[in-house]
Design a protein around this motif. Sequence first.
Motif, PDB file in Angstrom:
ATOM      1  N   UNK A 136      39.001  39.804  34.312  1.00 24.12           N
ATOM      2  CA  UNK A 136      38.829  41.123  34.913  1.00 24.12           C
ATOM      3  C   UNK A 136      39.509  41.295  36.254  1.00 24.12           C
ATOM      4  N   UNK A 137      39.737  40.173  36.983  1.00 24.73           N
ATOM      5  CA  UNK A 137      40.207  40.274  38.362  1.00 24.73           C
ATOM      6  C   UNK A 137      41.480  39.468  38.638  1.00 24.73           C
ATOM      7  N   UNK A 138      41.914  38.654  37.678  1.00 28.06           N
ATOM      8  CA  UNK A 138      43.179  37.926  37.815  1.00 28.06           C
ATOM      9  C   UNK A 138      44.189  38.485  36.824  1.00 28.06           C
ATOM     10  N   UNK A 139      43.889  38.336  35.524  1.00 25.03           N
ATOM     11  CA  UNK A 139      44.783  38.841  34.489  1.00 25.03           C
ATOM     12  C   UNK A 139      44.728  40.364  34.415  1.00 25.03           C
ATOM     13  N   UNK A 151      44.977  48.585  40.952  1.00 24.45           N
ATOM     14  CA  UNK A 151      44.572  47.953  42.208  1.00 24.45           C
ATOM     15  C   UNK A 151      44.123  46.532  41.914  1.00 24.45           C
ATOM     16  N   UNK A 152      44.041  45.744  42.981  1.00 29.63           N
ATOM     17  CA  UNK A 152      43.572  44.372  42.835  1.00 29.63           C
ATOM     18  C   UNK A 152      44.475  43.363  43.502  1.00 29.63           C
ATOM     19  N   UNK A 153      43.997  42.114  43.568  1.00 29.50           N
ATOM     20  CA  UNK A 153      44.756  41.003  44.136  1.00 29.50           C
ATOM     21  C   UNK A 153      44.379  39.746  43.373  1.00 29.50           C
ATOM     22  N   UNK A 154      45.248  39.314  42.464  1.00 26.77           N
ATOM     23  CA  UNK A 154      44.955  38.173  41.602  1.00 26.77           C
ATOM     24  C   UNK A 154      44.860  36.859  42.360  1.00 26.77           C
ATOM     25  N   UNK A 155      45.380  36.813  43.564  1.00 28.18           N
ATOM     26  CA  UNK A 155      45.354  35.582  44.353  1.00 28.18           C
ATOM     27  C   UNK A 155      44.001  35.320  44.999  1.00 28.18           C
ATOM     28  N   UNK A 156      43.248  36.386  45.265  1.00 27.45           N
ATOM     29  CA  UNK A 156      42.002  36.222  46.013  1.00 27.45           C
ATOM     30  C   UNK A 156      40.757  36.720  45.283  1.00 27.45           C
TER      31      UNK A 156
END
Length: 507
Positions: free
Chosen positions: A197-200, A218-223
């Motif tokens: 849900x938050x990386x891929x 929106x989002x930030x797969x690194x954090x």
Amino acid sequence: MMHLFVAVIFVALPLFPVDANAFTKTDFPPHFLFGASTSAYQVEGAADQDGRKPSIWDTYAHAGNGGAYQGNGDIACDQYHKYKDDVKLMAKMGLDAYRFSISWSRLIPDGIGPINPKGLEYYNNLIDELTSQGIQPHVTLNHWDLPQTLEDEYEGWISRRIIKDFTAYADVCFREFGDRVKHWTTVNEGNMCSMMGYDVGAVQPQRCSPSSIFNCSKGNSSTEPYLVTHHMLLAHASAANLYRNKYKVKQQGFIGFNILVQGYLPLTNTSEDVIATKRAQDFFVGWYLNPFIFGDYPAIMKKNVGSRLPFFTSTESNLVKGSIDFIGINFYYAFHVKNSPGSLQIKNRDFVADMGVELIYIPQNISLHEEIPITPWILERMLYSLKKEYGNFPIYIHENGQLLPSKSLDDRPRVEYIREYIGSLPNMLRNGLDIRGYFVWSFLDVFELQSGYEASFGLYYIDFQDPTLRRQPKLSALWYSNFLNNKTAMKIEENSSLLSNTPHIAT
């Protein structure tokens, strides 16, 4: 139920040998539970009725995501109205327990604030119906369906505010249902929710970096995957602490957490692939079990993720450590692991790249619409590995089942799948694994997260084009019922002959 998107090569595997007539339910300890699972959004329907408000799953489904994604859960199996008939089927089948989830946005529509009387009434009625039939309710508090209002207000699991709000929601559930519910799971598949849900960004709430193959706004797969997991762990620990201090003495219940456990085998016997396999296990499973057992994240995660990995204060560490009475495990797939250190050179890398591995499905060409390989020996190997690493904690296998696209009632591959996994359990128990129960996913054909209504795991078939949504037992339902009623595990051909003599069961 979840699927990973990874590279695929062919690897041949032996099947676990199980004689169809070699075991019955009496071969298991008296208190070992057999059940079936569903979740609120996938089975309830009545999505806009009686005060319920949307969850992030409603939003995702109505956005029409993915080519394989068909429909939504607005009506689903309509268990909201058909729960009495479904419980009758469960009792007739012989289930010891039913694992289901509570829709937070049905019980507390805005995530915080007033309780919805109709939502409270529904869950009380369902729980009462189950207990009146001698079926244990095993309740999950959050199964991929965070209230949309909390996502809109402060981005849900990304914010520390979720800890307080989740604890307040759990408090309502413990207070209202805890006199009858003795097994609570706070979060379902926390590891996959964080990653997918938050990386891929493949599933709700669809957050990821612009470089992802999915079109996230929106989002930030690194954090963000690390923040989400951190807050899930703290929310679970806060709810568990509340239960133990306020309800445990009187209610005598148990609090657990659910993760997806996949089988990991090194692709080769080289030290690089062996070490990479341990690294994959640390990232996917140790990410949660290490804090629960030892109070901190695995050392390799600290090394590879660095300052992007949140840290526990000493107070938080002590709160999280020991906060589980059991772990719920969902098991479907297995992978070979290949060392892939090049990903660690990527700037602004994500969770997957932080592992430095390549995951390869066992065997080839696994997709949303193909049968899942039967690998109970890999599950057994994984559980022994976890026992060695973290101790012999209690385990419930919360989900295990076979995906089939066919609408036929004659689901022989599912019978084979369930039979071989159940047949592998006595050996695991004899060898000291503390497994307390096994739940088939799923009791009914439900709205699946990544295949919608195109493929299913159900023991009971539902024609979703039929307004009555009548439940019809598949061959797997007949086999499981025979087993649960202490009959010898019949051969498939014997069960199959019963199909023609079994009338459709309408609800």
